[in-house]
Design a protein around this motif. Structure first.
Motif, PDB file in Angstrom:
ATOM      1  N   ASP A 162      55.836  34.920  39.219  1.00 51.57           N
ATOM      2  CA  ASP A 162      56.298  34.691  37.846  1.00 51.57           C
ATOM      3  C   ASP A 162      55.165  34.186  36.963  1.00 51.57           C
ATOM      4  OD1 ASP A 162      58.845  35.391  38.689  1.00 51.57           O
ATOM      5  OD2 ASP A 162      59.400  33.319  39.133  1.00 51.57           O
ATOM      6  N   ASP A 163      54.327  33.290  37.507  1.00 50.63           N
ATOM      7  CA  ASP A 163      53.201  32.761  36.739  1.00 50.63           C
ATOM      8  C   ASP A 163      52.221  33.867  36.358  1.00 50.63           C
ATOM      9  OD1 ASP A 163      54.072  30.074  36.816  1.00 50.63           O
ATOM     10  OD2 ASP A 163      53.228  29.832  38.819  1.00 50.63           O
ATOM     11  N   LEU A 164      51.904  34.727  37.313  1.00 54.27           N
ATOM     12  CA  LEU A 164      50.965  35.806  37.014  1.00 54.27           C
ATOM     13  C   LEU A 164      51.569  36.825  36.055  1.00 54.27           C
ATOM     14  CD1 LEU A 164      49.375  34.382  39.209  1.00 54.27           C
ATOM     15  CD2 LEU A 164      48.757  36.617  40.152  1.00 54.27           C
ATOM     16  N   PHE A 177      41.193  41.821  35.405  1.00 54.70           N
ATOM     17  CA  PHE A 177      41.319  41.151  36.693  1.00 54.70           C
ATOM     18  C   PHE A 177      41.653  39.681  36.493  1.00 54.70           C
ATOM     19  CE2 PHE A 177      36.886  41.200  35.407  1.00 54.70           C
ATOM     20  CZ  PHE A 177      36.480  39.877  35.557  1.00 54.70           C
ATOM     21  N   PHE A 178      42.324  39.112  37.505  1.00 52.50           N
ATOM     22  CA  PHE A 178      42.500  37.667  37.597  1.00 52.50           C
ATOM     23  C   PHE A 178      41.243  37.082  38.234  1.00 52.50           C
ATOM     24  CE2 PHE A 178      46.786  39.468  37.969  1.00 52.50           C
ATOM     25  CZ  PHE A 178      47.494  38.745  37.014  1.00 52.50           C
ATOM     26  N   LEU A 179      40.903  35.872  37.848  1.00 56.29           N
ATOM     27  CA  LEU A 179      39.765  35.162  38.432  1.00 56.29           C
ATOM     28  C   LEU A 179      40.257  33.806  38.906  1.00 56.29           C
ATOM     29  CD1 LEU A 179      36.638  35.518  38.805  1.00 56.29           C
ATOM     30  CD2 LEU A 179      36.380  34.139  36.730  1.00 56.29           C
ATOM     31  N   THR A 201      46.777  45.530  48.460  1.00 57.81           N
ATOM     32  CA  THR A 201      45.340  45.310  48.323  1.00 57.81           C
ATOM     33  C   THR A 201      44.690  46.537  47.704  1.00 57.81           C
ATOM     34  OG1 THR A 201      44.878  46.159  50.538  1.00 57.81           O
ATOM     35  CG2 THR A 201      45.287  43.786  50.321  1.00 57.81           C
ATOM     36  N   VAL A 202      43.463  46.317  47.193  1.00 57.46           N
ATOM     37  CA  VAL A 202      42.669  47.388  46.626  1.00 57.46           C
ATOM     38  C   VAL A 202      41.228  47.192  47.087  1.00 57.46           C
ATOM     39  CG1 VAL A 202      42.116  46.147  44.497  1.00 57.46           C
ATOM     40  CG2 VAL A 202      42.115  48.648  44.505  1.00 57.46           C
ATOM     41  N   GLY A 214      49.063  45.689  40.187  1.00 55.97           N
ATOM     42  CA  GLY A 214      47.911  46.568  40.135  1.00 55.97           C
ATOM     43  C   GLY A 214      46.631  45.924  39.645  1.00 55.97           C
ATOM     44  N   VAL A 215      46.678  44.643  39.294  1.00 55.06           N
ATOM     45  CA  VAL A 215      45.505  43.927  38.785  1.00 55.06           C
ATOM     46  C   VAL A 215      44.915  43.083  39.917  1.00 55.06           C
ATOM     47  CG1 VAL A 215      44.652  42.286  37.065  1.00 55.06           C
ATOM     48  CG2 VAL A 215      46.518  43.866  36.479  1.00 55.06           C
TER      49      VAL A 215
END
Length: 310
Positions: A162-164, A177-179, A201-202, A214-215
């Motif tokens: 939920d946070d993301l 992207f998230f860091l 995963t990617v 997808g991020v």
């Protein structure tokens, strides 16, 4: 008559034999080296005279257009106005002077060149500091550049899907992207597993990263963890996307890579050779909605994970 039952006394021992053997030697291993994914994922823009000016439109709501009807002759009149005091970013320098005695370089450079290894390890440390500055610098770093309306606090302590999702709501235009600190990514993974939604995963740069919507979640140990809490950033990158860009000075004397130079300063009367190593860089957030942060992310209330490069 004396007999010898210990056959080892009649053969060459391992310890003595090693004196004639050549050990295969590695280059010096520096445990503080990290992948530095952030610097690889940013678009880097060359700047002139160390200045990057970000011009902004200041009358966004006043720009008028209309879809006219066939019998309508009057069109709206409008213009686009610019901020008369745009923000300017100045390059920041990370530098040091490396000293090495010429006797050491002359006598002990086989099989590994002493000067080359000293320069390599020092440059790696400077690049680690560069990534830390891109995140933590109080003037231009990511953590200091988040607009107030782009800040969120987690409601559950540990980072959740939920946070993301809320971060993606704020940076919805082509999020890159998230860091996050590796411990924050691990905490998010645990929450996903607990909810029964393990993240896929990617593969990037030959490594595997977990993703959400997808991020990818990109790890860095430069985001501080204090009192068991840290932050998670979400970035849009690239100049064409009005995102976040890295800045560097091109054409430096002794340039080894973009923004990084090594210059020989000479040898003093004590036979010490000196090398000036400098890296000039900065970071610019082109629009406020290119960056968001999730605050108060709990990872481990019993340990701190301080950064070594502030």
């Amino acid at each position: 008559m004396t007999t010898y039952n210990d056959k080892s006394q009649h053969s060459l021992g391992d310890h003595a034999a090693r004196q004639l053997a050549n050990a295969t030697k590695t280059v010096p291993q520096l445990s503080s080296i990290s992948p530095r994914w952030l610097t690889q994922l940013l678009q880097w823009i060359p700047v002139e005279a160390g200045i990057y000016r970000v011009n902004q439109v200041c009358n966004t709501e006043d720009i008028q257009v209309a879809c006219t009807q066939r019998d309508e002759a009057t069109l709206p009149q409008t213009f686009v106005n610019y901020d008369s005091q745009p923000r300017e970013y100045f390059l920041n320098g990370v530098s040091t002077v490396l000293d090495i005695h010429t006797r050491v370089a002359d006598l002990y450079s086989s099989p590994h060149d002493q000067i080359k290894e000293q320069l390599r390890l020092t440059i790696e440390t400077i690049k680690e500091r560069q990534e830390s500055e891109l995140i933590n610098n109080p003037e231009y770093g990511l953590l200091a550049s988040v607009a107030d309306q782009q800040r969120l606090s987690t409601l559950h302590g540990a980072p959740t899907p939920d946070d993301l999702d809320d971060l993606l709501r704020l940076v919805w235009k082509e999020p890159g992207f998230f860091l996050a600190h590796p411990h924050a990514i691990a905490a998010f993974g645990r929450e996903c597993t607990r909810r029964g939604v393990p993240p896929p995963t990617v593969s990037l740069f030959g490594s595997q990263f977990i993703t959400w919507r997808g991020v990818p979640l990109i790890p860095t140990n430069k985001i501080p963890v204090e009192d068991g809490k840290t932050k998670i950033l979400l970035l849009r990158v690239g100049e064409k996307r009005q995102g976040i860009v890295g800045l560097f000075q091109p054409g430096l004397a002794g340039e080894q890579s973009p923004g990084l130079s090594v210059r020989f300063m000479g040898i003093n009367r004590n036979a010490i050779a000196s090398y000036l190593i400098s890296l000039y860089c900065s970071l610019a957030v082109l629009t406020e909605d290119a960056l968001a942060v999730l605050d108060d992310v709990e990872v481990d209330k019993y340990h701190d994970y301080p950064t070594n490069y502030r």
